[in-house]
Design an enzyme around this catalytic site. Structure first.
Site, PDB file in Angstrom:
ATOM      1  N   SER A  87       0.804  -1.222   0.000  1.00 61.36           N
ATOM      2  CA  SER A  87       0.000   0.000   0.000  1.00 61.36           C
ATOM      3  C   SER A  87       0.837   1.273   0.000  1.00 61.36           C
ATOM      4  CB  SER A  87      -0.934   0.015   1.206  1.00 61.36           C
ATOM      5  OG  SER A  87      -1.939  -0.932   1.031  1.00 61.36           O
ATOM      6  N   THR A 155      -1.765   4.253   3.489  1.00 59.08           N
ATOM      7  CA  THR A 155      -2.518   4.992   2.461  1.00 59.08           C
ATOM      8  C   THR A 155      -2.803   6.442   2.864  1.00 59.08           C
ATOM      9  OG1 THR A 155      -3.445   2.902   1.710  1.00 59.08           O
ATOM     10  CG2 THR A 155      -4.542   4.911   0.948  1.00 59.08           C
ATOM     11  N   HIS A 284      -6.277 -10.325   3.566  1.00 59.67           N
ATOM     12  CA  HIS A 284      -5.098 -11.022   4.107  1.00 59.67           C
ATOM     13  C   HIS A 284      -5.537 -12.238   4.941  1.00 59.67           C
ATOM     14  CE1 HIS A 284      -1.719  -8.511   2.948  1.00 59.67           C
ATOM     15  NE2 HIS A 284      -2.340  -7.429   3.339  1.00 59.67           N
TER      16      HIS A 284
HETATM   17 ZN   LIG Z   1      -2.275  -5.317   2.547  1.00 59.15          ZN
END
Ligand SMILES: [Zn+2]
Length: 538
Positions: A87, A155, A284
């Site tokens: 990310s 992010t 995940h």
């Molecule tokens: Zn990730």
């Protein structure tokens, strides 16, 4: 037919024609111009959303997603030096228009080895580059970031901070607090408090000192009338929407709505980044319930943004994930021979029975986890747990229950997974533009940034040069003496002494403070300051 043209000094004829609307009044048709010049951009990022996740969420919901009407193209997600991004570089591409390296936040990579990449010039490794948020702020717009993770997670940090290690929460959150962002909403309160920081600073007190209304509840969020708003609703990440206690944490849609209310008061417009952070975390864990929960709550936030944009007519909305994750498929190795005879209910009914995600379920288990069968029956509708599955749940590490129960539900719902990590395929680009100016085809993640900066008329290269001047060389060129440690830069020339605390936007010249238009950045190697700081030394 009577033609009535509005005054349109700044708009192109093409834009005018594209946005001309017919208004019928008293039996007379009249062409009326609707001003669709773009002042605002809202980008919403469902982190790590696999392509099949939207189809799964749609079947679960039983009707269309807001996203469905917005699909306009595909986006390549690779980083500067790897086909599968994390990310930090993936978000950096959206934020700055530059691909980077795993873990790097808002800085250039050391090398760009993927096919088609321009080499990184000598001396440019790890150099900070301006984000669209920073350029928007410099252009006089209001700015905001929202995340369901810690707000200093990769992010949101990509848009507001610069450091070549996403795990350095101290450096990232300090910059976020001093980078002049107007609205900051999410989790991570623990990392703002002295006890949760390696530098021991009380960042909450500093945030309040800068005039932010610091709120910690949905009620506080709703009531705030401040133009500078910091909402911190959890010590770490917020809950999955399915597990969320609405009295303790706002939804992503509620946060988006409030941010738009605050930011849209600026006549010059705004830039807002909204992240549905935990779609990635559920992927995940191979947990379809977490995916559905947070894809649907993400879609609700998209609806808030698009409803505003449709009514406002000066706003572009972009929704795009930064990379795939998990390899989620509707259909698994169990449906190899009967995929076309497997009814919809076999996929959806097992998922519908879940009232919580694995994360929410963990709190329902007793201390010795002797009530696993009862809890799984009550909250997941699963009454046929195998002994092996009971053992998996019993042995699951604290905070990792999604990883235990995700595959158990997936098996029953014929949901396939290929990996517990990110994936390197293209992702769907969703856009709304009132004037129809939308990217199409397969574009690069850096092109998403170029599209957003183009519609706002911003030039990030110029802003990068303005905000991130290599400090030592620039001050020494003025005949000043430069010294620095990781906390503060000290510059002396004659009787003048300039101090620049690292990661803050404060310059102290001979004891007098000046507020800089951006933060001082140390990237672990060199120091970068706004030109404004250089100009303080004559
Ligand atoms: Zn990730």
């Amino acid at each position: 037919m009577l033609k009535c043209w509005g005054i349109h000094t700044k708009k192109s004829v093409a834009a005018l024609v594209a946005t001309m609307m017919l208004a019928v009044s008293g039996g007379t048709a009249m062409a009326v111009e609707k001003d669709t010049s773009i002042k605002n951009v809202i980008i919403l990022i469902p982190d790590g959303m696999a392509n099949d996740a939207t189809a799964l969420a749609r079947w679960y919901k039983g009707s269309s997603l807001t996203l469905d009407s917005m699909a306009s193209g595909m986006v390549r997600t690779h980083s500067a030096d790897a086909p599968i991004a994390d990310s930090a570089p993936a978000g950096t591409a959206f934020a700055t228009g530059h691909k980077s390296h795993t873990g790097y936040v808002g800085v250039l990579p050391d090398e760009a080895t993927m096919p088609g990449q321009q080499p990184i010039a000598a001396g440019d490794a790890k150099k900070p580059v301006a984000s669209i948020l920073e350029a928007s702020k410099l252009a006089g717009k209001s700015t905001g970031i929202i995340a369901t993770s810690e707000i200093m997670h990769a992010t949101p940090a990509d848009f507001t901070a610069h450091y070549p290690d996403r795990k350095n929460y101290d450096a990232l959150s300090m910059q976020q607090a001093y980078n002049g962002v107007d609205v900051v909403l999410g989790g991570g309160g623990k990392f703002l408090e002295a006890a949760g920081r390696k530098d021991g600073q009380d960042l909450v007190a500093q945030i309040k000192d800068q005039g932010y209304d610091f709120v910690t509840t949905p009620e506080g969020l709703k009531k705030s009338t401040s133009s500078k708003l910091w909402g911190s609703f959890s010590p770490e990440a917020l809950a999955y929407n399915l597990d969320r206690d609405a009295s303790k944490e706002p939804s992503l849609a509620e946060m988006t709505s409030k941010a738009i209310d605050v930011l849209s008061k600026n006549d010059k417009g705004f830039f807002l980044m909204v992240e549905g952070s935990k779609v990635d975390w559920a992927a995940h864990a191979n947990d379809p319930t977490g995916i559905i929960s947070d894809v649907l709550s993400f879609d609700d936030a998209v609806k808030v943004a698009v409803d505003y944009a449709k009514q406002n007519q000066n706003t572009v909305v972009v929704a795009v994930t930064d990379h795939g994750n998990g390899g989620l498929t509707i259909g698994s190795s169990d449906t190899t021979s009967n995929y076309d005879k497997t009814p919809l209910a076999s996929f959806i009914d097992p998922l519908k029975k879940a009232k919580l995600t694995g994360e929410g379920l963990e709190a329902k288990l007793n201390a010795d986890r002797s009530n696993i069968k009862e809890v799984l029956s009550t909250y997941f509708g699963i009454t046929d747990l195998t002994d092996e599955e009971v053992k998996t749940i019993k042995d699951a590490k604290e905070g990792s229950m999604n990883y235990a129960v995700g595959p158990i539900i997936s098996k029953r719902a014929n949901i396939g997974w290929t990996t517990g990590g990110h994936t390197g395929g293209d992702v769907v680009l969703y856009t709304y533009a009132p004037n129809g100016d939308r990217p199409t085809g397969v574009i690069d993640n850096t092109d998403v940034n170029k599209y957003m900066t183009r519609v706002l008329g911003l030039d990030l290269n110029t802003v990068s040069k303005q905000l991130f001047v290599p400090a030592k060389a620039a001050f020494e060129a003025k005949g000043a003496k430069f010294t620095a440690d990781t906390k503060v830069i000290t510059v002396t020339k004659g009787s003048n002494k300039l101090e620049l605390p690292v990661y803050k936007n404060i310059a102290t010249l001979n004891g007098k403070n000046t507020k800089l238009n951006s933060v001082v950045v140390f990237n672990g190697v060199d120091y970068f300051v706004p030109q404004q700081a250089i100009d303080l030394i004559q």
